[in-house]
Design a protein around this motif. Structure first.
Motif, PDB file in Angstrom:
ATOM      1  N   GLY A 198      66.092  31.417  55.942  1.00  0.00           N
ATOM      2  CA  GLY A 198      66.821  30.667  54.940  1.00  0.00           C
ATOM      3  C   GLY A 198      66.003  30.283  53.732  1.00  0.00           C
ATOM      4  N   GLU A 199      64.676  30.474  53.809  1.00  0.00           N
ATOM      5  CA  GLU A 199      63.833  30.151  52.664  1.00  0.00           C
ATOM      6  C   GLU A 199      63.781  31.335  51.704  1.00  0.00           C
ATOM      7  N   HIS A 200      63.249  31.081  50.508  1.00  0.00           N
ATOM      8  CA  HIS A 200      63.187  32.105  49.458  1.00  0.00           C
ATOM      9  C   HIS A 200      61.735  32.323  49.073  1.00  0.00           C
ATOM     10  N   VAL A 201      61.285  33.554  49.192  1.00  0.00           N
ATOM     11  CA  VAL A 201      59.908  33.926  48.898  1.00  0.00           C
ATOM     12  C   VAL A 201      59.865  34.771  47.634  1.00  0.00           C
ATOM     13  N   LEU A 202      58.933  34.435  46.748  1.00  0.00           N
ATOM     14  CA  LEU A 202      58.647  35.251  45.571  1.00  0.00           C
ATOM     15  C   LEU A 202      57.389  36.051  45.866  1.00  0.00           C
ATOM     16  N   ASP A 203      57.482  37.377  45.738  1.00  0.00           N
ATOM     17  CA  ASP A 203      56.387  38.260  46.115  1.00  0.00           C
ATOM     18  C   ASP A 203      56.086  39.215  44.967  1.00  0.00           C
ATOM     19  N   ALA A 204      54.824  39.618  44.852  1.00  0.00           N
ATOM     20  CA  ALA A 204      54.454  40.633  43.866  1.00  0.00           C
ATOM     21  C   ALA A 204      53.430  41.570  44.476  1.00  0.00           C
ATOM     22  N   GLY A 205      53.567  42.852  44.122  1.00  0.00           N
ATOM     23  CA  GLY A 205      52.733  43.886  44.720  1.00  0.00           C
ATOM     24  C   GLY A 205      53.406  44.452  45.952  1.00  0.00           C
ATOM     25  N   THR A 242      60.885  40.546  45.272  1.00  0.00           N
ATOM     26  CA  THR A 242      59.568  41.158  45.192  1.00  0.00           C
ATOM     27  C   THR A 242      59.476  42.107  44.002  1.00  0.00           C
ATOM     28  N   PHE A 243      58.315  42.113  43.348  1.00  0.00           N
ATOM     29  CA  PHE A 243      58.085  42.913  42.150  1.00  0.00           C
ATOM     30  C   PHE A 243      57.064  44.007  42.416  1.00  0.00           C
TER      31      PHE A 243
END
Length: 241
Positions: A84-91, A110-111
């Motif tokens: 239910g949580e929101h994660v911002l990811d890159a790579g 994710t980016f």
């Protein structure tokens, strides 16, 4: 997708798809279920198994060195990422971390800067069954920070060369008490990340080197394996106050 297992062989297939090996040919039934045994046309048995995280790690199409399960475990354990949580990811890369988190019920944005890599990651999310929870975006996260500031992410995970630049913006990206987790293969980048976290006013800044040793058990005795040091990289954790 299901796994067809025969001894140490594993093949990822979907309903209606065919398997051709030296052990014979079979077609996966449309109503296949985990636990079934399917036989090839020459009678060789294959156990049907539902893929789990480690299986996907082994069978994803790769676009580089993916994050290892042991590193992912530390990230989940140290940040407390939950459904239910929101994660911002890159790579994004191969997308192993995103897939693991998606299977935990986490929403992931994710980016990935490389468009071809992003396409592979989207297909891997489909194989993992998490394409509805993982949004793979093509581009550099630093170009989108203004639009991301109001999203209030629970965790920020980074596996990029420009991680220190993003970490400096973490207070504007994370909820109060949210975590940053940064993976780096080199100690120089790790030090830069730690300094950026301190400059940003983040608390509980910790750094770990992840090393895992396999154990060998034989007739002469038991000891750690001598087949390498088991180093993967460095993980920096910090918390937004």
């Amino acid at each position: 997708m299901i796994l067809l297992v025969h001894g140490d062989r594993e093949y990822l297939r979907g309903p209606g798809e065919e398997l051709h090996t030296d052990l014979g040919m079979l077609t996966v039934p449309e109503d296949v279920e985990p636990g079934q045994t399917l036989e090839t046309h020459i009678g060789e048995p294959f156990l049907v198994r539902e893929p789990r995280g480690p299986d996907l790690f082994n069978h994803f199409e790769r676009t580089g060195a993916p994050m290892m399960p042991r590193d992912i475990g530390l990230i989940v354990g140290h940040t407390g990422i939950a459904a239910g949580e929101h994660v911002l990811d890159a790579g994004t890369g191969t997308g192993v971390l995103s897939a693991y988190l998606g299977r935990l019920g986490v929403e992931v944005t994710t980016f990935e800067r490389n468009a071809d890599f992003a396409d592979v990651a989207r297909e891997n999310m489909r194989l993992a069954g998490v394409e509805d929870r993982v949004d793979v975006r093509t581009g550099d996260i630093t170009d989108e920070l203004d639009d991301l500031r109001e999203a209030d992410f629970d965790v920020l995970t980074l596996d990029t060369e420009n991680a220190p630049e993003v970490v400096r913006e973490a207070p504007d990206l994370l909820v109060t008490g949210g975590y940053v987790a940064v993976y780096s293969p080199f100690v120089e980048g790790t030090r830069d990340t730690v300094e950026a976290a301190r400059e940003a006013g983040l608390s509980d800044v910790e750094t770990f080197e992840t090393i895992q040793r396999h154990m060998d058990f034989g007739e002469r005795g038991s000891r750690p394996s001598t087949a390498g040091v088991g180093h993967t990289g460095y993980l920096v954790f910090a918390r937004n106050e």
